[in-house]
Design a protein around this motif. Structure first.
Motif, PDB file in Angstrom:
ATOM      1  N   ALA A 154       0.831  -1.201   0.000  1.00 57.21           N
ATOM      2  CA  ALA A 154       0.000   0.000   0.000  1.00 57.21           C
ATOM      3  C   ALA A 154       0.866   1.251   0.000  1.00 57.21           C
ATOM      4  CB  ALA A 154      -0.940  -0.010   1.201  1.00 57.21           C
ATOM      5  N   GLN A 155       1.964   1.212   0.740  1.00 61.33           N
ATOM      6  CA  GLN A 155       2.890   2.361   0.781  1.00 61.33           C
ATOM      7  C   GLN A 155       3.489   2.605  -0.603  1.00 61.33           C
ATOM      8  OE1 GLN A 155       4.436   3.926   3.774  1.00 61.33           O
ATOM      9  NE2 GLN A 155       5.895   5.124   2.619  1.00 61.33           N
ATOM     10  N   TYR A 156       3.910   1.524  -1.262  1.00 60.54           N
ATOM     11  CA  TYR A 156       4.478   1.627  -2.605  1.00 60.54           C
ATOM     12  C   TYR A 156       3.472   2.250  -3.569  1.00 60.54           C
ATOM     13  CZ  TYR A 156       5.861   0.119  -7.275  1.00 60.54           C
ATOM     14  OH  TYR A 156       6.160   0.086  -8.611  1.00 60.54           O
ATOM     15  N   LEU A 157       2.226   1.789  -3.518  1.00 61.38           N
ATOM     16  CA  LEU A 157       1.192   2.317  -4.411  1.00 61.38           C
ATOM     17  C   LEU A 157       0.894   3.780  -4.121  1.00 61.38           C
ATOM     18  CD1 LEU A 157      -1.231  -0.719  -4.645  1.00 61.38           C
ATOM     19  CD2 LEU A 157       0.444   0.048  -6.330  1.00 61.38           C
ATOM     20  N   ALA A 158       0.891   4.161  -2.860  1.00 57.17           N
ATOM     21  CA  ALA A 158       0.663   5.565  -2.495  1.00 57.17           C
ATOM     22  C   ALA A 158       1.812   6.440  -3.017  1.00 57.17           C
ATOM     23  CB  ALA A 158       0.518   5.709  -0.989  1.00 57.17           C
ATOM     24  N   GLU A 159       3.037   5.951  -2.894  1.00 57.10           N
ATOM     25  CA  GLU A 159       4.188   6.689  -3.407  1.00 57.10           C
ATOM     26  C   GLU A 159       4.107   6.818  -4.924  1.00 57.10           C
ATOM     27  OE1 GLU A 159       7.775   4.833  -2.089  1.00 57.10           O
ATOM     28  OE2 GLU A 159       7.313   5.155   0.023  1.00 57.10           O
ATOM     29  N   LEU A 160       3.750   5.731  -5.581  1.00 52.56           N
ATOM     30  CA  LEU A 160       3.616   5.737  -7.036  1.00 52.56           C
ATOM     31  C   LEU A 160       2.530   6.716  -7.474  1.00 52.56           C
ATOM     32  CD1 LEU A 160       4.519   4.461  -9.715  1.00 52.56           C
ATOM     33  CD2 LEU A 160       2.758   2.726  -9.346  1.00 52.56           C
ATOM     34  N   ASP A 161       1.398   6.695  -6.787  1.00 51.41           N
ATOM     35  CA  ASP A 161       0.313   7.631  -7.100  1.00 51.41           C
ATOM     36  C   ASP A 161       0.789   9.079  -6.957  1.00 51.41           C
ATOM     37  OD1 ASP A 161      -1.384   5.535  -7.594  1.00 51.41           O
ATOM     38  OD2 ASP A 161      -2.487   5.718  -5.705  1.00 51.41           O
ATOM     39  N   GLY A 196       8.530  14.034  -3.113  1.00 53.73           N
ATOM     40  CA  GLY A 196       9.909  13.565  -3.067  1.00 53.73           C
ATOM     41  C   GLY A 196      10.690  13.671  -4.358  1.00 53.73           C
ATOM     42  N   LEU A 197      10.168  14.359  -5.358  1.00 55.06           N
ATOM     43  CA  LEU A 197      10.868  14.443  -6.635  1.00 55.06           C
ATOM     44  C   LEU A 197      11.961  15.509  -6.648  1.00 55.06           C
ATOM     45  CD1 LEU A 197       7.832  13.911  -8.960  1.00 55.06           C
ATOM     46  CD2 LEU A 197       9.775  12.377  -8.673  1.00 55.06           C
ATOM     47  N   LEU A 229      17.053  18.011  -8.182  1.00 57.00           N
ATOM     48  CA  LEU A 229      16.274  16.832  -8.548  1.00 57.00           C
ATOM     49  C   LEU A 229      16.671  15.652  -7.681  1.00 57.00           C
ATOM     50  CD1 LEU A 229      14.276  15.501 -10.531  1.00 57.00           C
ATOM     51  CD2 LEU A 229      16.232  15.060 -12.024  1.00 57.00           C
ATOM     52  N   ASN A 230      15.691  14.936  -7.168  1.00 59.60           N
ATOM     53  CA  ASN A 230      15.935  13.714  -6.401  1.00 59.60           C
ATOM     54  C   ASN A 230      15.789  12.537  -7.361  1.00 59.60           C
ATOM     55  OD1 ASN A 230      16.143  11.629  -4.614  1.00 59.60           O
ATOM     56  ND2 ASN A 230      14.301  12.145  -3.452  1.00 59.60           N
ATOM     57  N   ARG A 231      16.870  12.180  -8.011  1.00 59.57           N
ATOM     58  CA  ARG A 231      16.849  11.140  -9.046  1.00 59.57           C
ATOM     59  C   ARG A 231      16.430   9.777  -8.495  1.00 59.57           C
ATOM     60  NH1 ARG A 231      19.357  13.208 -13.593  1.00 59.57           N
ATOM     61  NH2 ARG A 231      20.559  15.092 -13.213  1.00 59.57           N
ATOM     62  N   GLU A 232      16.759   9.506  -7.247  1.00 62.25           N
ATOM     63  CA  GLU A 232      16.408   8.219  -6.655  1.00 62.25           C
ATOM     64  C   GLU A 232      14.891   8.021  -6.606  1.00 62.25           C
ATOM     65  OE1 GLU A 232      18.547  10.370  -4.735  1.00 62.25           O
ATOM     66  OE2 GLU A 232      20.243   9.494  -5.818  1.00 62.25           O
ATOM     67  N   ARG A 233      14.169   9.097  -6.436  1.00 60.81           N
ATOM     68  CA  ARG A 233      12.703   9.014  -6.350  1.00 60.81           C
ATOM     69  C   ARG A 233      12.098   8.562  -7.672  1.00 60.81           C
ATOM     70  NH1 ARG A 233       8.856   7.775  -3.064  1.00 60.81           N
ATOM     71  NH2 ARG A 233       7.075   9.142  -3.159  1.00 60.81           N
ATOM     72  N   LEU A 234      12.764   8.879  -8.763  1.00 61.65           N
ATOM     73  CA  LEU A 234      12.278   8.456 -10.070  1.00 61.65           C
ATOM     74  C   LEU A 234      12.353   6.940 -10.235  1.00 61.65           C
ATOM     75  CD1 LEU A 234      13.779  11.286 -12.274  1.00 61.65           C
ATOM     76  CD2 LEU A 234      11.399  11.011 -11.566  1.00 61.65           C
ATOM     77  N   LEU A 244       8.994   5.167 -10.284  1.00 61.65           N
ATOM     78  CA  LEU A 244       8.361   5.179 -11.596  1.00 61.65           C
ATOM     79  C   LEU A 244       9.028   4.164 -12.525  1.00 61.65           C
ATOM     80  CD1 LEU A 244       6.293   6.496 -13.461  1.00 61.65           C
ATOM     81  CD2 LEU A 244       7.993   8.243 -13.959  1.00 61.65           C
ATOM     82  N   ASP A 245      10.333   4.123 -12.501  1.00 61.47           N
ATOM     83  CA  ASP A 245      11.076   3.193 -13.349  1.00 61.47           C
ATOM     84  C   ASP A 245      10.722   1.745 -13.015  1.00 61.47           C
ATOM     85  OD1 ASP A 245      12.992   2.749 -15.421  1.00 61.47           O
ATOM     86  OD2 ASP A 245      14.445   2.181 -13.884  1.00 61.47           O
ATOM     87  N   ASP A 246      10.612   1.426 -11.725  1.00 64.21           N
ATOM     88  CA  ASP A 246      10.243   0.064 -11.313  1.00 64.21           C
ATOM     89  C   ASP A 246       8.854  -0.304 -11.810  1.00 64.21           C
ATOM     90  OD1 ASP A 246      12.669  -0.074 -10.009  1.00 64.21           O
ATOM     91  OD2 ASP A 246      11.829   0.222  -8.006  1.00 64.21           O
TER      92      ASP A 246
END
Length: 112
Positions: A2-9, A59-60, A74-79, A82-84
Protein backbone atom coordinates in the motif's frame (compact mmCIF):
# COMPACT_ATOMS: atom_id res chain seq x y z
CA UNK A 1 2.49 -2.74 -0.93
CA UNK A 2 0.00 0.00 0.00
CA UNK A 3 2.89 2.36 0.78
CA UNK A 4 4.48 1.63 -2.61
CA UNK A 5 1.19 2.32 -4.41
CA UNK A 6 0.66 5.56 -2.50
CA UNK A 7 4.19 6.69 -3.41
CA UNK A 8 3.62 5.74 -7.04
CA UNK A 9 0.31 7.63 -7.10
CA UNK A 10 2.04 10.71 -5.69
CA UNK A 11 4.75 10.59 -8.34
CA UNK A 12 2.15 10.29 -11.10
CA UNK A 13 0.13 13.18 -9.66
CA UNK A 14 3.25 15.33 -9.50
CA UNK A 15 4.20 14.48 -13.08
CA UNK A 16 0.68 14.97 -14.46
CA UNK A 17 1.19 18.70 -14.90
CA UNK A 18 3.30 20.06 -17.81
CA UNK A 19 4.84 22.79 -15.63
CA UNK A 20 6.03 20.25 -13.09
CA UNK A 21 7.40 18.02 -15.84
CA UNK A 22 9.23 21.08 -17.18
CA UNK A 23 10.74 21.70 -13.75
CA UNK A 24 11.92 18.08 -13.58
CA UNK A 25 13.37 18.35 -17.09
CA UNK A 26 15.22 21.56 -16.19
CA UNK A 27 16.54 20.20 -12.90
CA UNK A 28 17.83 17.18 -14.80
CA UNK A 29 20.53 19.52 -16.11
CA UNK A 30 21.54 20.52 -12.60
CA UNK A 31 20.46 22.43 -9.48
CA UNK A 32 19.21 25.98 -9.79
CA UNK A 33 17.69 28.70 -7.64
CA UNK A 34 13.93 29.05 -7.37
CA UNK A 35 14.05 32.52 -8.91
CA UNK A 36 16.07 31.35 -11.94
CA UNK A 37 13.81 28.36 -12.35
CA UNK A 38 10.64 30.45 -12.05
CA UNK A 39 11.81 32.80 -14.83
CA UNK A 40 11.49 29.92 -17.29
CA UNK A 41 7.73 29.58 -16.68
CA UNK A 42 5.02 32.12 -17.59
CA UNK A 43 3.23 32.46 -14.25
CA UNK A 44 3.35 34.35 -10.99
CA UNK A 45 5.83 33.28 -8.35
CA UNK A 46 3.11 32.18 -5.87
CA UNK A 47 1.57 29.94 -8.55
CA UNK A 48 4.97 28.53 -9.42
CA UNK A 49 5.72 27.84 -5.75
CA UNK A 50 2.61 25.63 -5.56
CA UNK A 51 4.15 23.46 -8.27
CA UNK A 52 7.43 23.25 -6.39
CA UNK A 53 5.61 22.29 -3.18
CA UNK A 54 3.83 19.46 -5.02
CA UNK A 55 7.12 18.16 -6.41
CA UNK A 56 8.81 18.44 -3.04
CA UNK A 57 5.91 16.81 -1.16
CA UNK A 58 6.15 13.82 -3.48
CA UNK A 59 9.91 13.57 -3.07
CA UNK A 60 10.87 14.44 -6.63
CA UNK A 61 12.86 17.53 -5.69
CA UNK A 62 14.62 18.86 -2.63
CA UNK A 63 15.13 22.48 -1.75
CA UNK A 64 17.72 24.05 0.50
CA UNK A 65 18.00 27.63 1.65
CA UNK A 66 21.34 29.37 1.91
CA UNK A 67 20.96 32.97 3.01
CA UNK A 68 18.23 34.46 0.83
CA UNK A 69 18.59 31.92 -1.99
CA UNK A 70 16.54 28.73 -2.14
CA UNK A 71 18.04 26.11 -4.47
CA UNK A 72 16.16 23.20 -6.04
CA UNK A 73 17.76 19.82 -6.73
CA UNK A 74 16.27 16.83 -8.55
CA UNK A 75 15.94 13.71 -6.40
CA UNK A 76 16.85 11.14 -9.05
CA UNK A 77 16.41 8.22 -6.65
CA UNK A 78 12.70 9.01 -6.35
CA UNK A 79 12.28 8.46 -10.07
CA UNK A 80 13.19 4.81 -9.40
CA UNK A 81 9.62 4.26 -8.15
CA UNK A 82 8.36 5.18 -11.60
CA UNK A 83 11.08 3.19 -13.35
CA UNK A 84 10.24 0.06 -11.31
CA UNK A 85 6.55 0.36 -12.13
CA UNK A 86 7.23 0.83 -15.84
CA UNK A 87 9.57 -2.19 -15.88
CA UNK A 88 6.86 -4.32 -14.25
CA UNK A 89 4.25 -3.13 -16.77
CA UNK A 90 6.64 -3.83 -19.63
CA UNK A 91 7.22 -7.37 -18.31
CA UNK A 92 3.48 -8.04 -17.94
CA UNK A 93 2.69 -6.85 -21.47
CA UNK A 94 5.59 -8.77 -23.00
CA UNK A 95 4.32 -11.96 -21.33
CA UNK A 96 0.82 -11.28 -22.67
CA UNK A 97 2.01 -10.72 -26.21
CA UNK A 98 4.18 -13.86 -25.98
CA UNK A 99 1.11 -15.88 -24.93
CA UNK A 100 -0.91 -14.36 -27.75
CA UNK A 101 1.82 -15.24 -30.23
CA UNK A 102 1.91 -18.83 -28.90
CA UNK A 103 -1.88 -19.08 -29.18
CA UNK A 104 -1.91 -17.81 -32.76
CA UNK A 105 0.95 -20.10 -33.76
CA UNK A 106 -0.78 -23.16 -32.22
CA UNK A 107 -4.08 -22.23 -33.88
CA UNK A 108 -2.45 -22.01 -37.32
CA UNK A 109 -0.60 -25.31 -36.87
CA UNK A 110 -3.74 -27.17 -35.79
CA UNK A 111 -5.86 -26.11 -38.78
CA UNK A 112 -6.87 -28.94 -41.14
Amino acid sequence: MAQYLAELDGVFVALADPTRRGVIRRLGRGPTSVSDLAREFPMTLPSFMKHLRTLEANGLIRTAKSGRVRTCVLNRERLAVLDDWLAEQRRVWEERTDRLEDFLTDTRENRP
